[in-house]
Every structure is written in C-alpha cells, then in structure tokens.
Design a protein around this motif. Structure first.
Motif, mmCIF file in Angstrom:
data_model
loop_
_atom_site.group_PDB
_atom_site.id
_atom_site.type_symbol
_atom_site.label_atom_id
_atom_site.label_comp_id
_atom_site.label_asym_id
_atom_site.label_seq_id
_atom_site.Cartn_x
_atom_site.Cartn_y
_atom_site.Cartn_z
ATOM 1 N N GLY A 117 -8.733 -15.835 0.475
ATOM 2 C CA GLY A 117 -9.364 -16.552 1.570
ATOM 3 C C GLY A 117 -9.792 -15.665 2.730
ATOM 4 N N LYS A 118 -10.007 -14.381 2.465
ATOM 5 C CA LYS A 118 -10.531 -13.459 3.475
ATOM 6 C C LYS A 118 -11.331 -12.395 2.749
ATOM 7 N N THR A 119 -12.219 -11.755 3.455
ATOM 8 C CA THR A 119 -13.065 -10.752 2.823
ATOM 9 C C THR A 119 -12.259 -9.486 2.564
ATOM 10 N N ILE A 120 -12.158 -9.142 1.290
ATOM 11 C CA ILE A 120 -11.419 -7.958 0.850
ATOM 12 C C ILE A 120 -12.449 -6.894 0.446
ATOM 13 N N TYR A 121 -12.228 -5.683 0.914
ATOM 14 C CA TYR A 121 -13.121 -4.566 0.618
ATOM 15 C C TYR A 121 -12.373 -3.507 -0.179
ATOM 16 N N SER A 122 -13.153 -2.677 -0.849
ATOM 17 C CA SER A 122 -12.616 -1.537 -1.570
ATOM 18 C C SER A 122 -13.429 -0.311 -1.190
ATOM 19 N N VAL A 174 -7.873 -0.725 -1.265
ATOM 20 C CA VAL A 174 -8.300 -2.076 -0.929
ATOM 21 C C VAL A 174 -7.800 -2.407 0.472
ATOM 22 N N PHE A 175 -8.684 -3.034 1.255
ATOM 23 C CA PHE A 175 -8.328 -3.364 2.636
ATOM 24 C C PHE A 175 -9.064 -4.606 3.110
ATOM 25 N N TYR A 176 -8.616 -5.133 4.242
ATOM 26 C CA TYR A 176 -9.345 -6.204 4.914
ATOM 27 C C TYR A 176 -9.283 -5.952 6.409
ATOM 28 N N SER A 210 -4.730 -1.844 5.191
ATOM 29 C CA SER A 210 -4.781 -1.285 3.836
ATOM 30 C C SER A 210 -3.699 -1.995 3.028
ATOM 31 N N VAL A 211 -4.092 -2.577 1.891
ATOM 32 C CA VAL A 211 -3.133 -3.388 1.146
ATOM 33 C C VAL A 211 -2.766 -2.858 -0.224
ATOM 34 N N PHE A 265 0.836 -1.201 0.000
ATOM 35 C CA PHE A 265 0.000 0.000 0.000
ATOM 36 C C PHE A 265 0.873 1.255 0.000
ATOM 37 N N ARG A 266 1.839 1.304 0.886
ATOM 38 C CA ARG A 266 2.712 2.479 0.980
ATOM 39 C C ARG A 266 3.458 2.716 -0.332
#
Length: 91
Positions: A55-60, A70-72, A80-81, A11-12
């Motif tokens: 394998g995890k819920t990813i949000y935008s 994008v984060f989880y 934040s990824v 992310f950075r």
C-alpha cells in the motif's frame, strides 16, 4: 529535497549476510544513494507488485548484476527495507 535515511532491521540483516564483494559494491552504491536515491546511475524503478502488497510506492535500485536494494519514501525519510537478488521482489 534533503532526505533522512533509515534502514529497517530486515535490511541490516540481509546486508550482513551478503558476501564481502557485494557488501563493498553496496557501500559504493549507497554513497550515490545518500546523495540522491533517484540518481539515474542506480537505475531506480518502482516495484509494482510490492507497492500493491504494502500500500505504498516501493522502489528498487540496481547495485550490481542481480543485487538490488528496495526502499520507500515516507515524507522526508527514505527507508531501506531489503537488499538481495530479484527474489526480494516477491510479496
């Protein structure tokens, strides 16, 4: 819920490559994000393809135009990824 916020190196790195105008928009959006990452003003939504891949819920969240972050959530920590155009949704 009170969240802790962390940013992955990916992310950075992506944030540092954005034009100054987008960095400014991101800074304003993250003021809202830190209050509530699921604020309707950011139009949060699940990214099903990435969620299935990782394998995890990813949000935008929408920052401006085609700029997304994008984060989880893991426990009480929001990671934040990535940040960028819709291209970041490709797994």
């Amino acid at each position: 819920m009170k969240y802790r916020f962390r940013a992955a190196k990916s992310f950075r790195s992506a944030l540092s490559k954005l034009p100054e105008s987008q960095k400014k928009s991101a800074k304003e959006a993250f003021k809202i994000f830190r209050q509530d990452p699921f604020s309707p003003r950011l139009r949060p939504h699940k990214i099903h393809r990435l969620s299935a891949a990782y394998g995890k819920t990813i949000y935008s969240v929408c920052i401006e135009g085609d700029l997304r972050a994008v984060f989880y959530v893991e426990g009480d920590t929001v990671w934040s990824v990535d940040i960028g155009s819709h291209a970041i949704y490709r797994a």
